[in-house]
Every structure is written in C-alpha cells, then in structure tokens.
Design an enzyme around this catalytic site. Structure first.
Site, PDB file in Angstrom:
ATOM      1  N   LYS A 125       0.886  -1.075  -0.090  1.00 48.73           N
ATOM      2  CA  LYS A 125       0.026  -0.005   0.048  1.00 48.73           C
ATOM      3  C   LYS A 125       0.907   1.306  -0.079  1.00 48.73           C
ATOM      4  CE  LYS A 125      -4.278  -1.509   1.588  1.00 48.73           C
ATOM      5  NZ  LYS A 125      -5.629  -1.437   2.734  1.00 48.73           N
ATOM      6  N   LYS A 135      -5.589 -10.334  -5.007  1.00 45.64           N
ATOM      7  CA  LYS A 135      -6.641 -10.544  -4.154  1.00 45.64           C
ATOM      8  C   LYS A 135      -7.977  -9.506  -4.451  1.00 45.64           C
ATOM      9  CE  LYS A 135      -7.484  -8.360  -0.313  1.00 45.64           C
ATOM     10  NZ  LYS A 135      -7.515  -7.775   1.201  1.00 45.64           N
ATOM     11  N   LYS A 144     -11.475  -4.557  -1.147  1.00 45.19           N
ATOM     12  CA  LYS A 144     -12.689  -3.664  -1.516  1.00 45.19           C
ATOM     13  C   LYS A 144     -12.229  -2.344  -1.884  1.00 45.19           C
ATOM     14  CE  LYS A 144     -14.087  -3.962   3.154  1.00 45.19           C
ATOM     15  NZ  LYS A 144     -13.078  -4.063   3.563  1.00 45.19           N
TER      16      LYS A 144
END
Ligand code: AQP
Length: 351
Positions: A112, A197, A200
C-alpha cells in the site's frame, strides 16, 4: 467457551471476498460456537486518504450488511471500533512492545505504501502502525481465535508475537490468539486480475463482486472474468489461476470442493454461467434482508450502541491490567501490589 474476535474495514463496499473469506463463517458458525465479537474497524479506514462522509456511510452500511448476513445481536456482539476507546489505549502500549523493523516487514504496508507513492501521495504513519492497532483489537478481548481470510495471516501472527513478548516482559496479561481460515475461498481473487486478491479498496472495479451488486451486474462481471489459455476446466491454481478462482467461488457458493468440480464443465462459458448463478443465489437473501434493515436505521444504531457497551465492559479489565503491568500508575487508588496485576484474575475477568 472460546472467545472469537474479527473485524471488517469500511474502506469500500463489502465484497464477495469478504463474505466468503470471513463474514459468512461468522454468521453460520462462529456466533453459535463461541463468545464472538464482530467489529467495524473504522479507525483502520483512516490509514490512507479518505473522505470522512464516505467512511461514516460505509461504516453504517457494513454494520447493516453484517446483520443482513445473519449476525444475531442476541448471540454475538456487533460494534464499531471507534466507539470503544480501549482499542486505541491498548494500541499505544503495544507500540511500545513492537519494533519498527517488524512493522516495515508487513506485506500490506509495503504494497500500500508503494501504491500511495506511485500516486504521488504521502504515506500516513498510521499505515505503518495499524497492524499494532489490529493486535490491540484482538488482544483487548482475550481472543482465542480470529476467523479471517488468508490475507490477514501475517497480521494475526504479529498479534501473537506481541502477546507473547508482552507476557514475557510484564507478566501474563494476554491470551495468545490464532487465525482460522475457511477451507475454501480463503483468498478470493480479482476476476480481472487473478493474481491479485479481490480487495474492496482496489482500483480494478470490474473484477470485484460487491455484496450489493444487482444480479445482472454480478452476471456481467463473472461472464467477463479473465480466463486462461488452456481449454479444460480443471482446478490448477498455478497453471490456470483465473479458472481456479471461479471454481473456488462456485465450490464455496454450493458447499463443494473445487477439486471435485474439475472436469464437470465442458467449457469456460458453462463454468462462468454456473458460477454467476450460484453467486446471485448466494447474495439474494443477504440483499433482501439488507433492504429491510435499511428501512429501520434506528434498529441498526441500537445494535451498535448496545454492542459498544458490551465490548467496553469486556475490554476494560484487560487493558487496565496491561497499563498496570507495563508500569503506569493507576489514576485511581489501587490496592494491588506494585505491578498491580493479578494476571489470572484479569484473564478470567475478561472472559
Ligand atoms: N479476497 C478475499 N478473499 C477472502 N477473504 C477476504 N477478506 C478480504 N478480502 C478477501 C477477508 O475479509 C475480512 C475483512 O477484510 P478487510 O476489511 O480487513 O480488508 P479488505 O476487504 O481486503 O479491504 P481493503 O481495504 O481492500 O484492504 P486491504 O488492502 O488491507 O486488504 C478479513 O478477514 C479478510 O481476510
């Protein structure tokens, strides 16, 4: 009775990955077999750039969807992380036990942070430290088991390491938790990028099935899933990751084993059609219940208020004990010994 804790982050709309990897099991199994707490971990949604109104909206929506998925407030505790101060209180103590190297090794941080830098943004310090907050979420409740998708394994390992270290240094204060995963669909992959993956907050929206997607949207997304260069419909995660992902989803929806579905479909198209219909049927009752609950926001707010009250009462003894164990002077007169910790009593009180 075992204590179970798990959480979901209001960083986007809930996905099929969240449901198959975590939420479905919470509702179908965990709330019946354990003293279970399920938390909307809203503080975790602040670790990357966020819109305050959106986080509030998504927090409400996540709570409504957890109830729609079958969490029963008579059987388990459903609450919002920021409503219970003990999480943040404990997090700081655990930061004093964790190391900076340990945090920088976290895969999700590395990924991230790189993404934020690529976008030209800055990396929030909380992105580095949030796994410690997650450890606090878990340890504050004397948790035995943390039912999560596979992506959270490293974070639960950190919680274990911090619990053991704290106990060794300052006296036995925390239960050492362990992660549990579903047998099938522990890591649902993005339909358009089967190497990643289904998350969301991902950018690749067309590859993500959201719990509130209309049936036709679900069908379209599944029918456009990336497949592989072979033609046989077999379960081979390394060689055919796109097909393996669809087989995992289909098996998870129908209660089967993905390997047993190898060779059942004559074509990729047939597999996609079956998978799409299975997902539509899986989501149908959740969506219907969600619609009903949306008409009664007062009910959801009441569940969260009661849940926070219960959670606070459960977390406080452990967090207070940790404060005393680490050497902080109690704010009110305390009749305990110098360490202030009767560890056995605290562990029992928290459960
Ligand atoms: N694709 C998935 N397959 C199986 N389980 C999954 N989970 C999430 N994605 C999958 C599990 O759902 C629970 C809640 O997840 P989360 O809210 O912590 O994370 P997220 O949905 O993955 O959201 P983000 O914002 O995209 O987060 P990052 O990028 O941090 O992963 C967990 O039990 C999780 O394992």
């Amino acid at each position: 009775m075992k204590r179970v804790f798990s959480g979901i982050k209001p960083s986007g709309h809930l996905t099929l990955g969240n449901y198959l990897g975590a939420v479905r099991r919470w509702a179908a199994v965990d709330q019946y077999r354990a003293d279970a707490l399920f938390c909307i971990v809203d503080l975790h949604a602040l670790t990357v750039e966020h819109d305050p109104a959106r986080v509030r909206r998504l927090s409400r929506q996540a709570a409504t969807l957890l109830l729609a998925a079958g969490l029963d407030p008579e059987r388990c505790t459903v609450f919002v992380q920021s409503h219970v101060d003990e999480h943040a209180r404990l997090s700081y103590l655990l930061e004093c036990v964790a190391t900076d190297g340990e945090m920088r090794r976290m895969v999700q941080y590395k990924e991230k942070a790189a993404r934020e830098r690529d976008r030209g943004g800055s990396v929030r310090l909380s992105l580095l430290t949030y796994p410690v907050l997650m450890a606090a979420d878990i340890l504050a409740y004397g948790t035995d088991e943390v039912p999560v998708g596979e992506d959270q394994t490293q974070h639960v390992e950190l919680a274990r390491d911090l619990a053991v270290r704290f106990n060794q240094r300052y006296g036995r204060t925390f239960v050492v938790p362990r992660a549990t995963h579903p047998e099938v669909a522990a890591r649902v992959m993005n339909l358009r990028e089967p190497g990643s993956k289904m998350g969301k907050s991902d950018d690749v929206g067309p590859g993500i099935v959201y719990l509130l997607d209309e049936p036709d949207v679900v069908r379209r997304k599944v029918m456009r899933a990336v497949t592989d260069s072979g033609r046989e419909v077999v379960h081979d995660s390394a060689g055919q990751p796109g097909i393996a992902n669809l087989l995992e989803i289909l098996a998870a929806c129908t209660g089967g084993d993905p390997a047993d579905l190898s060779g059942v479909h004559a074509s990729y198209g047939a597999l996609k059609r079956d998978t799409a219909e299975a997902v539509v049927e899986l989501l149908r009752p959740v969506q219907a219940r969600h619609k009903e609950l949306c008409a009664d926001p007062g009910y959801v707010a009441g569940v969260l208020r009661d849940g926070a009250e219960r959670a606070r009462a459960m977390a406080r003894p452990t967090v207070d004990a940790a404060y005393r164990a680490i050497g902080l002077l109690p704010a009110v007169s305390d009749t305990g010994a110098d360490t202030g910790v009767d560890t056995g009593a605290v562990l029992n009180a928290a459960r």
